[in-house]
Design a protein around this motif. Structure first.
Motif, PDB file in Angstrom:
ATOM      1  N   PRO A  35       0.805  -1.236   0.000  1.00 48.56           N
ATOM      2  CA  PRO A  35       0.000   0.000   0.000  1.00 48.56           C
ATOM      3  C   PRO A  35       0.835   1.282   0.000  1.00 48.56           C
ATOM      4  N   SER A  36       2.036   1.229   0.567  1.00 53.91           N
ATOM      5  CA  SER A  36       2.884   2.422   0.614  1.00 53.91           C
ATOM      6  C   SER A  36       3.249   2.917  -0.777  1.00 53.91           C
ATOM      7  N   VAL A  37       3.397   1.984  -1.724  1.00 56.28           N
ATOM      8  CA  VAL A  37       3.700   2.390  -3.104  1.00 56.28           C
ATOM      9  C   VAL A  37       2.509   3.131  -3.699  1.00 56.28           C
ATOM     10  N   PHE A  38       1.325   2.608  -3.489  1.00 58.94           N
ATOM     11  CA  PHE A  38       0.099   3.270  -3.951  1.00 58.94           C
ATOM     12  C   PHE A  38      -0.024   4.666  -3.353  1.00 58.94           C
ATOM     13  N   ILE A  39       0.191   4.778  -2.047  1.00 61.29           N
ATOM     14  CA  ILE A  39       0.091   6.079  -1.366  1.00 61.29           C
ATOM     15  C   ILE A  39       1.104   7.061  -1.936  1.00 61.29           C
ATOM     16  N   THR A  40       2.340   6.608  -2.104  1.00 57.81           N
ATOM     17  CA  THR A  40       3.396   7.474  -2.627  1.00 57.81           C
ATOM     18  C   THR A  40       3.076   7.951  -4.036  1.00 57.81           C
ATOM     19  N   PHE A  41       2.687   7.027  -4.901  1.00 56.00           N
ATOM     20  CA  PHE A  41       2.427   7.371  -6.293  1.00 56.00           C
ATOM     21  C   PHE A  41       1.240   8.319  -6.440  1.00 56.00           C
ATOM     22  N   VAL A  42       0.201   8.106  -5.636  1.00 55.23           N
ATOM     23  CA  VAL A  42      -0.962   9.004  -5.703  1.00 55.23           C
ATOM     24  C   VAL A  42      -0.576  10.404  -5.230  1.00 55.23           C
ATOM     25  N   ALA A  43       0.142  10.485  -4.111  1.00 56.24           N
ATOM     26  CA  ALA A  43       0.567  11.787  -3.588  1.00 56.24           C
ATOM     27  C   ALA A  43       1.487  12.499  -4.575  1.00 56.24           C
ATOM     28  N   TRP A  44       2.459  11.770  -5.123  1.00 63.03           N
ATOM     29  CA  TRP A  44       3.356  12.359  -6.121  1.00 63.03           C
ATOM     30  C   TRP A  44       2.583  12.842  -7.348  1.00 63.03           C
ATOM     31  N   SER A  45       1.676  12.013  -7.841  1.00 69.03           N
ATOM     32  CA  SER A  45       0.965  12.337  -9.083  1.00 69.03           C
ATOM     33  C   SER A  45       0.109  13.595  -8.913  1.00 69.03           C
ATOM     34  N   PHE A  46      -0.645  13.659  -7.828  1.00 69.30           N
ATOM     35  CA  PHE A  46      -1.436  14.865  -7.577  1.00 69.30           C
ATOM     36  C   PHE A  46      -0.534  16.092  -7.464  1.00 69.30           C
ATOM     37  N   SER A  47       0.549  15.967  -6.694  1.00 68.65           N
ATOM     38  CA  SER A  47       1.472  17.090  -6.494  1.00 68.65           C
ATOM     39  C   SER A  47       2.065  17.577  -7.802  1.00 68.65           C
ATOM     40  N   GLU A  48       2.487  16.629  -8.644  1.00 69.25           N
ATOM     41  CA  GLU A  48       3.195  17.006  -9.860  1.00 69.25           C
ATOM     42  C   GLU A  48       2.263  17.541 -10.942  1.00 69.25           C
ATOM     43  N   VAL A  49       1.045  17.019 -11.021  1.00 61.26           N
ATOM     44  CA  VAL A  49       0.078  17.583 -11.968  1.00 61.26           C
ATOM     45  C   VAL A  49      -0.179  19.048 -11.622  1.00 61.26           C
ATOM     46  N   ILE A  50      -0.335  19.332 -10.340  1.00 61.28           N
ATOM     47  CA  ILE A  50      -0.567  20.716  -9.901  1.00 61.28           C
ATOM     48  C   ILE A  50       0.661  21.576 -10.163  1.00 61.28           C
ATOM     49  N   ARG A  51       1.827  21.083  -9.767  1.00 59.51           N
ATOM     50  CA  ARG A  51       3.065  21.869  -9.881  1.00 59.51           C
ATOM     51  C   ARG A  51       3.426  22.157 -11.331  1.00 59.51           C
ATOM     52  N   TYR A  52       3.423  21.112 -12.164  1.00 61.42           N
ATOM     53  CA  TYR A  52       3.850  21.315 -13.551  1.00 61.42           C
ATOM     54  C   TYR A  52       2.832  22.110 -14.364  1.00 61.42           C
TER      55      TYR A  52
END
Length: 230
Positions: A114-131
């Motif tokens: 589950p930690s991989v899922f949590i990390t990837f979701v958090a990263w993806s949301f963050s990076e879509v917003i940032r970029y």
């Protein structure tokens, strides 16, 4: 004896910022598109299976590619085409890349935790917003609501990505690192000890990045408030 000198004409000087902005827009747009695709794939699997398993198999290769390409951001800061500097982008890039390539990609037993899922979701949301914010900033002034989300969403997303995500996954990986004696042939030190020490240092390194983002938040949102008052 005459020597030829290349003179920079005013027209050339005026084109340089345009070319820089075009390049930065293209880079940030590509990254935004890639992270949006990864988010779509992760959430599609989650809602279709009601399970957090399968995140790495679905988007692991894509996220590894995006993260490797992100080293360009360190170069951008080094050559001065963005004002980010080198140290903080290198810290973030190095931490994520180590997590992805040295731990998750190498140890198959942890890839569907589950930690991989949590990390990837958090990263993806963050990076879509940032970029998306960066890309729009290259072609004009981003809408106020995007700026607001950019400098507020990290308050929640970054801790989620770090603590129940990256750090918990690396902690769960420690028994496998020890059992496999990982990287014993290529490193002059114990990788198990390295990751243990890294886990101890991680909160302090992360806090430096986190406080830097709060400093940016005060600056950017403060300017936004001044524009509204004027």
């Amino acid at each position: 004896m005459k020597t030829s000198q290349t003179k920079t004409t005013p027209s050339t000087q005026s084109k340089m910022p345009q070319l820089r902005n075009l390049y930065l827009f293209s880079y940030n747009f590509f990254q935004c598109l890639g992270w949006a695709l990864s988010l779509f794939r992760i959430l599609s699997i989650f809602f279709s299976t009601n399970s957090v398993n399968g995140a790495f198999s679905a988007v692991g290769d894509l996220i590894c590619l995006l993260q490797c390409i992100a080293f360009l951001e360190v170069i951008h800061g080094a050559i001065g085409i963005v004002p980010s500097g080198v140290v903080l982008p290198l810290m973030q890039w190095g931490g994520r890349t180590h997590f992805l390539l040295a731990v998750v990609r190498k140890i198959h037993e942890v890839q569907e935790l589950p930690s991989v899922f949590i990390t990837f979701v958090a990263w993806s949301f963050s990076e879509v917003i940032r970029y998306s914010h960066y890309a729009l900033n290259c072609i004009g002034t981003p809408p106020n609501w995007i700026t607001f989300i950019r400098y507020n969403a990290f308050i929640v997303l970054y801790p989620i990505g770090i603590f129940p995500g990256e750090m918990w996954l690396m902690y769960q990986a420690l028994p496998y690192i020890k059992k496999q004696n990982l990287y014993a042939d290529s490193l002059p030190f114990s990788y198990y000890t390295f990751v243990t020490v890294l886990l101890f240092c991680y909160p302090f390194l992360w806090m430096k990045l986190y406080l830097h983002l709060f400093k940016q938040r005060r600056s950017k949102l403060g300017k936004q408030q001044k524009k509204k008052s004027n």
